[in-house]
Design a protein around this motif. Structure first.
Motif, PDB file in Angstrom:
ATOM      1  N   ARG A 157       0.825  -1.218   0.000  1.00  0.00           N
ATOM      2  CA  ARG A 157       0.000   0.000   0.000  1.00  0.00           C
ATOM      3  C   ARG A 157       0.854   1.260   0.000  1.00  0.00           C
ATOM      4  NH1 ARG A 157       0.437  -0.115   5.717  1.00  0.00           N
ATOM      5  NH2 ARG A 157      -0.579   1.598   6.855  1.00  0.00           N
ATOM      6  N   HIS A 158       2.118   1.148   0.479  1.00  0.00           N
ATOM      7  CA  HIS A 158       3.009   2.314   0.425  1.00  0.00           C
ATOM      8  C   HIS A 158       3.659   2.446  -0.958  1.00  0.00           C
ATOM      9  CE1 HIS A 158       2.835   2.783   4.759  1.00  0.00           C
ATOM     10  NE2 HIS A 158       3.229   1.542   4.944  1.00  0.00           N
ATOM     11  N   PRO A 205      -0.452   0.763  -4.317  1.00  0.00           N
ATOM     12  CA  PRO A 205      -1.693   0.325  -3.661  1.00  0.00           C
ATOM     13  C   PRO A 205      -2.569  -0.568  -4.541  1.00  0.00           C
ATOM     14  CG  PRO A 205      -1.387   2.703  -3.386  1.00  0.00           C
ATOM     15  CD  PRO A 205      -0.294   2.242  -4.291  1.00  0.00           C
ATOM     16  N   LEU A 256      -6.431  -1.125   6.355  1.00  0.00           N
ATOM     17  CA  LEU A 256      -5.204  -0.347   6.136  1.00  0.00           C
ATOM     18  C   LEU A 256      -5.032  -0.022   4.652  1.00  0.00           C
ATOM     19  CD1 LEU A 256      -2.832  -2.242   8.617  1.00  0.00           C
ATOM     20  CD2 LEU A 256      -3.666   0.113   8.831  1.00  0.00           C
ATOM     21  N   VAL A 257      -5.333  -1.004   3.801  1.00  0.00           N
ATOM     22  CA  VAL A 257      -5.204  -0.778   2.358  1.00  0.00           C
ATOM     23  C   VAL A 257      -6.277   0.200   1.886  1.00  0.00           C
ATOM     24  CG1 VAL A 257      -5.340  -1.893   0.090  1.00  0.00           C
ATOM     25  CG2 VAL A 257      -4.035  -2.983   1.940  1.00  0.00           C
ATOM     26  N   ASP A 302      -7.501   2.628   3.518  1.00  0.00           N
ATOM     27  CA  ASP A 302      -7.076   3.979   3.915  1.00  0.00           C
ATOM     28  C   ASP A 302      -6.068   4.569   2.924  1.00  0.00           C
ATOM     29  OD1 ASP A 302      -8.689   3.868   6.120  1.00  0.00           O
ATOM     30  OD2 ASP A 302      -7.097   3.330   7.530  1.00  0.00           O
ATOM     31  N   ALA A 303      -5.405   3.696   2.155  1.00  0.00           N
ATOM     32  CA  ALA A 303      -4.406   4.174   1.178  1.00  0.00           C
ATOM     33  C   ALA A 303      -4.963   4.110  -0.244  1.00  0.00           C
ATOM     34  CB  ALA A 303      -3.137   3.327   1.305  1.00  0.00           C
ATOM     35  N   SER A 304      -6.289   4.021  -0.376  1.00  0.00           N
ATOM     36  CA  SER A 304      -6.887   3.797  -1.697  1.00  0.00           C
ATOM     37  C   SER A 304      -7.810   4.931  -2.123  1.00  0.00           C
ATOM     38  CB  SER A 304      -7.668   2.468  -1.690  1.00  0.00           C
ATOM     39  OG  SER A 304      -6.788   1.389  -1.543  1.00  0.00           O
ATOM     40  N   ASP A 305      -7.318   6.164  -2.028  1.00  0.00           N
ATOM     41  CA  ASP A 305      -8.141   7.317  -2.416  1.00  0.00           C
ATOM     42  C   ASP A 305      -8.642   7.211  -3.857  1.00  0.00           C
ATOM     43  OD1 ASP A 305      -7.753   8.316   0.024  1.00  0.00           O
ATOM     44  OD2 ASP A 305      -6.245   9.817  -0.547  1.00  0.00           O
ATOM     45  N   ARG A 365     -13.161   0.056  -0.046  1.00  0.00           N
ATOM     46  CA  ARG A 365     -13.482  -0.058   1.389  1.00  0.00           C
ATOM     47  C   ARG A 365     -14.718  -0.918   1.657  1.00  0.00           C
ATOM     48  NH1 ARG A 365     -12.092   2.653   5.978  1.00  0.00           N
ATOM     49  NH2 ARG A 365     -10.696   3.918   4.729  1.00  0.00           N
ATOM     50  N   ASP A 416       7.144  -0.491   6.627  1.00  0.00           N
ATOM     51  CA  ASP A 416       5.998   0.045   7.363  1.00  0.00           C
ATOM     52  C   ASP A 416       6.443   0.533   8.748  1.00  0.00           C
ATOM     53  OD1 ASP A 416       3.103   0.432   7.218  1.00  0.00           O
ATOM     54  OD2 ASP A 416       3.017  -0.952   8.903  1.00  0.00           O
TER      55      ASP A 416
END
Ligand code: GLC
Length: 402
Positions: free
Chosen positions: A50-51, A54, A117-118, A120-123, A129, A399
């Motif tokens: 995800r960093h 993603p 967590l993923v 949250d990084a998937s705008d 979600r 992470d």
């Protein structure tokens, strides 16, 4: 460090279609030894992806979920591109001796935690979600229904590697000759196969099963994440279930004398008094009172005869009779330091104010990775890299550094 980690994950990435034309995309833990998809490994990989990328994090979690059954079961290992042939069948709890695409065992159920967590990084993919909340809920309902036959809020594992801590010495007194590294492990699998892997029947029929602390910590963390994904209020169904599991750990697993949380073995729920990092894992639960968590840090993690080591956090207390810091061809989790152990324990150390000690653990692991690369685990005394090379979930360091 993050470039090196990305190199490992990209090298181990696999995508394609299986024989049933289902598409898959995931990271192997470390080919050639670990070529398949493993449940908790994929959660850790996604947490790192995800960093870096993603879309790969999402693809890996979707692939894992897709490997599950409609009733909510998700396998420990999935053989997407290279089936478990008869040669490996005795080692894997598969339904038959050939042709299976996955195991009938599961692994520490972190999926909802990784999913959140993923997400949250998937705008750029906001639908991620919510797209799987029903399937995720079915998974945690399966665990509740199939793996908590006594209804005490703690789920049970029937094979030692279902925790991910395959050969941990905490399983020696429980599984004895049936332990993961013993020849009896074939029989442990075969007798469950003969019962069609019905969890209720296996648990009722044989005494070798465990209410495992680490598994239940992962379960409680994931139930809380699921509750947030569902947008539940604090007293919603899954939040309530998480609290129940945390409460059960406190009431049944916590050993007041040592301050450690012990697994409960067999129908009589006998505490297994062996100090492994799993006994410290409730540190990661906000629902555990602060004084209990501080004891875990001060009397264990920072104790020089227990878990305070030059590199990382040992998987077994230094003072345990079974503690073995080096490589053993057949055994793991009997002393070496693993990256996911630090991933679980370092953030709550920081949250409690042990910043200097937490940073020291991370720095020691970063130094070991610089010297030896992303290895499966490390000797906590010498820092030497051990086990598989280019091991995907050791990239969790990224992470931790982030
Ligand atoms: C080993 C580890 C286990 C991991 C698997 C794949 O069996 O003990 O935790 O899931 O390898 O990397």
């Amino acid at each position: 460090m993050s470039r090196a980690a990305e190199g490992v994950l990209r090298r181990n990435w696999r995508e394609g279609r299986d024989r049933a034309a289902r598409s898959y995309a995931f990271t192997c833990p470390a080919p050639p030894r670990y070529r398949h998809q493993w449940y908790w490994d994929s959660c850790f990989h996604a947490i790192v992806w995800r960093h870096l990328d993603p879309s790969r994090a999402r693809a890996e979690l979707r692939t894992l979920l897709q490997a599950g059954r409609p009733d909510g079961f998700i396998p420990h290992t999935v053989f997407w591109h290279s089936p478990a042939r008869w040669r490996r069948a005795p080692l894997y709890p598969t339904r038959s001796w050939r042709g299976d695409t996955s195991t009938e065992s599961t692994q520490t159920p972190l999926l909802a935690l990784a999913w959140e967590l993923v997400a949250d990084a998937s705008d750029n993919d906001p639908g991620f979600r919510n797209e799987a909340v029903d399937a995720l809920a079915r998974h945690y309902d399966w665990l509740d229904r199939e793996r908590d036959p006594d209804g005490d809020g703690l789920i049970t594992i029937v094979f030692p590697d279902e925790s991910g801590l395959d050969d941990s010495p905490k399983y020696d007194p429980v599984y004895r000759w049936l332990a993961h590294h013993r020849v009896g492990s074939f029989w442990l699998i075969e007798r469950a196969r003969r019962l069609g892997y019905s969890s209720h029947q296996v648990i009722a029929r044989w005494p070798e099963h465990v209410e495992d602390v680490l598994v239940n910590v992962g379960y409680a963390l994931a139930l809380r994440a699921l509750s947030r994904l569902l947008g539940e209020p604090g007293d919603g169904e899954y939040a309530t279930r998480a609290r129940r599991t945390e409460q059960a750990l406190l009431e049944r697993s916590l050993d007041e004398r040592s301050g450690l949380f012990y697994d409960l073995a067999g129908p009589r729920e006998r505490p297994v008094r062996v100090s492994t990092w799993s006994a410290l894992a409730p540190l990661a639960l906000d629902g555990v009172p602060e004084d209990v968590r501080r004891r875990l840090v001060e009397e264990h993690l920072l104790h020089p005869r227990r878990y305070l080591a030059p590199t990382g956090i040992p998987s077994v207390a230094l003072e345990e009779r079974t503690f073995t810091p080096g490589f053993d061809r057949w055994r793991c989790w009997r002393g070496p330091a693993w990256m996911n152990t630090a991933w679980f324990l370092v953030p709550p150390m920081r949250a409690l104010g042990y910043e200097r000690e937490a940073s020291r653990v991370v720095a020691s692991l970063a130094a070991a990775v610089e010297r030896h690369g992303f290895r499966e685990y490390y000797n906590p005394i010498t820092g030497a890299g051990l086990g598989a090379r280019q091991f995907s979930f050791s990239t969790l360091l990224v992470d931790l550094l982030g």
